[in-house]
Design a protein around this motif. Structure first.
Motif, mmCIF file in Angstrom:
data_model
loop_
_atom_site.group_PDB
_atom_site.id
_atom_site.type_symbol
_atom_site.label_atom_id
_atom_site.label_comp_id
_atom_site.label_asym_id
_atom_site.label_seq_id
_atom_site.Cartn_x
_atom_site.Cartn_y
_atom_site.Cartn_z
ATOM 1 N N UNK A 132 15.212 29.225 -10.693
ATOM 2 C CA UNK A 132 15.425 29.607 -9.298
ATOM 3 C C UNK A 132 16.442 28.710 -8.601
ATOM 4 N N UNK A 133 16.447 27.429 -8.943
ATOM 5 C CA UNK A 133 17.333 26.469 -8.296
ATOM 6 C C UNK A 133 18.010 25.588 -9.332
ATOM 7 N N UNK A 134 19.153 25.022 -8.945
ATOM 8 C CA UNK A 134 19.858 24.041 -9.768
ATOM 9 C C UNK A 134 19.782 22.705 -9.050
ATOM 10 N N UNK A 135 19.307 21.680 -9.782
ATOM 11 C CA UNK A 135 19.121 20.346 -9.227
ATOM 12 C C UNK A 135 20.119 19.406 -9.895
ATOM 13 N N UNK A 136 21.067 18.881 -9.123
ATOM 14 C CA UNK A 136 22.081 17.972 -9.649
ATOM 15 C C UNK A 136 21.777 16.571 -9.128
ATOM 16 N N UNK A 137 21.315 15.715 -10.035
ATOM 17 C CA UNK A 137 20.856 14.382 -9.654
ATOM 18 C C UNK A 137 21.967 13.370 -9.906
ATOM 19 N N UNK A 138 22.443 12.743 -8.833
ATOM 20 C CA UNK A 138 23.474 11.709 -8.918
ATOM 21 C C UNK A 138 22.803 10.366 -8.645
ATOM 22 N N UNK A 139 22.464 9.654 -9.726
ATOM 23 C CA UNK A 139 21.737 8.396 -9.566
ATOM 24 C C UNK A 139 22.608 7.301 -8.978
ATOM 25 N N UNK A 140 23.930 7.409 -9.168
ATOM 26 C CA UNK A 140 24.830 6.363 -8.681
ATOM 27 C C UNK A 140 24.802 6.278 -7.153
ATOM 28 N N UNK A 141 24.811 7.438 -6.489
ATOM 29 C CA UNK A 141 24.775 7.456 -5.020
ATOM 30 C C UNK A 141 23.382 7.798 -4.498
ATOM 31 N N UNK A 142 22.426 7.941 -5.412
ATOM 32 C CA UNK A 142 21.038 8.252 -5.055
ATOM 33 C C UNK A 142 20.952 9.512 -4.202
ATOM 34 N N UNK A 143 21.507 10.589 -4.743
ATOM 35 C CA UNK A 143 21.501 11.872 -4.029
ATOM 36 C C UNK A 143 21.196 13.005 -4.988
ATOM 37 N N UNK A 144 20.488 13.996 -4.484
ATOM 38 C CA UNK A 144 20.195 15.208 -5.256
ATOM 39 C C UNK A 144 20.746 16.403 -4.483
ATOM 40 N N UNK A 145 21.596 17.189 -5.135
ATOM 41 C CA UNK A 145 22.113 18.416 -4.535
ATOM 42 C C UNK A 145 21.352 19.590 -5.131
ATOM 43 N N UNK A 146 20.834 20.462 -4.270
ATOM 44 C CA UNK A 146 20.048 21.603 -4.723
ATOM 45 C C UNK A 146 20.765 22.892 -4.329
ATOM 46 N N UNK A 147 20.987 23.770 -5.298
ATOM 47 C CA UNK A 147 21.668 25.037 -5.067
ATOM 48 C C UNK A 147 20.809 26.190 -5.552
ATOM 49 N N UNK A 148 21.028 27.365 -4.988
ATOM 50 C CA UNK A 148 20.425 28.576 -5.511
ATOM 51 C C UNK A 148 21.026 28.862 -6.885
ATOM 52 N N UNK A 149 20.202 29.006 -7.898
ATOM 53 C CA UNK A 149 20.723 29.236 -9.240
ATOM 54 C C UNK A 149 21.453 30.572 -9.337
ATOM 55 N N UNK A 150 20.928 31.590 -8.675
ATOM 56 C CA UNK A 150 21.556 32.916 -8.732
ATOM 57 C C UNK A 150 22.973 32.861 -8.173
ATOM 58 N N UNK A 151 23.166 32.117 -7.079
ATOM 59 C CA UNK A 151 24.492 32.017 -6.481
ATOM 60 C C UNK A 151 25.394 31.051 -7.230
ATOM 61 N N UNK A 152 24.800 30.002 -7.799
ATOM 62 C CA UNK A 152 25.596 28.945 -8.412
ATOM 63 C C UNK A 152 26.310 29.401 -9.671
ATOM 64 N N UNK A 153 25.674 30.259 -10.466
ATOM 65 C CA UNK A 153 26.280 30.613 -11.754
ATOM 66 C C UNK A 153 26.447 32.121 -11.933
ATOM 67 N N UNK A 154 26.447 32.863 -10.834
ATOM 68 C CA UNK A 154 26.505 34.319 -10.955
ATOM 69 C C UNK A 154 27.793 34.800 -11.613
ATOM 70 N N UNK A 155 28.918 34.097 -11.432
ATOM 71 C CA UNK A 155 30.179 34.510 -12.020
ATOM 72 C C UNK A 155 30.568 33.641 -13.215
ATOM 73 N N UNK A 156 29.665 32.777 -13.640
ATOM 74 C CA UNK A 156 29.944 31.860 -14.736
ATOM 75 C C UNK A 156 29.384 32.421 -16.031
#
Length: 260
Positions: free
Chosen positions: A124-148
């Motif tokens: 349902x979601x894509x979780x991109x964990x950036x430990x260097x800046x201590x941030x997590x970006x969360x995207x809708x999986x359907x929208x994130x890779x629909x054309x990929x």
């Protein structure tokens, strides 16, 4: 995974001739006074129809072959070595890590070199964990890779598959005789996937399978003409999947950027 590499997986990582033939054939049957030119036109349209049918059938067969290979990959876990080169073939990035996938629609990408990073698609979601800046970006999986085209690795949805064109290749070169390649036990099988709708981040994705029908490598050409190549090792297709494989434990100190 830096943002330039992450984009592969989160923003980017399926009648006319037949109508002409039908009209020509109907006119031929209705008239007994066709001249030679009209007959030639009808014959040409008929040949175009046969050619279109043959091409469509071949494309369907190739798509079915790829779907059959991926359907045997209900689970996939492997180490990978990744290289990214630019349009001038200059090396711009290298990485090593582990890729885990289950069908349908779940993926876990971890790098151990040059940095420890994590990306999880939980269906349902894509979780991109950036430990260097201590941030997590969360995207809708359907929208994130629909054309990929990477979505086909885990998707079983026919509507999704219909958004892409698929051709069969051999040793990285498209061949006219796919049957020869399939019947050669020593040949690698490669499939090139192209989005039918232009404008996406990924231009083509090439999947290569080894003699055991395991995914051995993938190659992505992006809109900036960068080429990302992943070569897999220690491939597993049957293994226990821990419950937390496709979940993310976010430390309290991390910032969450929820873009769903």
């Amino acid at each position: 995974m830096n943002k330039a590499v992450s984009v592969y997986f989160i923003n980017t990582f399926f009648v006319g001739a037949l109508s002409a033939a039908s009209v020509a054939i109907t006119s031929a049957n209705a008239s007994v006074e066709l001249n030679a030119a009209n007959i030639a036109i009808a014959d040409s349209a008929s040949e175009d129809s046969v050619s279109a049918d043959a091409t469509g059938s071949k494309n369907d067969d190739i798509s079915s072959s790829l779907q059959a290979l991926l359907s045997g990959m209900k689970q996939f876990r492997a180490g990978f070595n990744q290289t990214v080169v630019d349009a001038q073939q200059n090396l711009v990035h290298e990485a090593q890590g582990t890729l885990t996938m289950t069908r349908p629609s779940k993926l876990r990408w971890e790098t151990t070199f040059p940095d420890e990073t994590l990306l999880v698609a939980d269906g349902e979601s894509v979780w991109n964990v950036d430990t260097f800046v201590e941030q997590v970006t969360v995207l809708s999986q359907a929208n994130a890779i629909k054309d990929n085209p990477i979505v086909l690795l885990t998707s079983t949805d026919e509507a999704t598959w219909s958004k892409f064109s698929i051709s069969q290749m051999s040793s990285g070169i498209t061949t006219d005789n796919s049957a020869t390649d399939i019947n050669n036990d020593n040949a690698l099988q490669s499939f090139q996937i192209t989005p039918k709708e232009e404008g996406g981040q990924i231009v083509t994705l090439t999947l290569t399978f080894n003699q055991d029908n395991e995914l051995a490598s993938l190659n992505m050409l992006d809109a900036q003409q960068q080429i990302s190549t992943l070569v897999f090792n220690n491939i597993e297709t049957r293994f226990p999947v821990p419950a937390d494989t496709f979940s993310v434990d976010i430390p309290d100190s991390f910032i969450v950027d929820d873009q769903r």
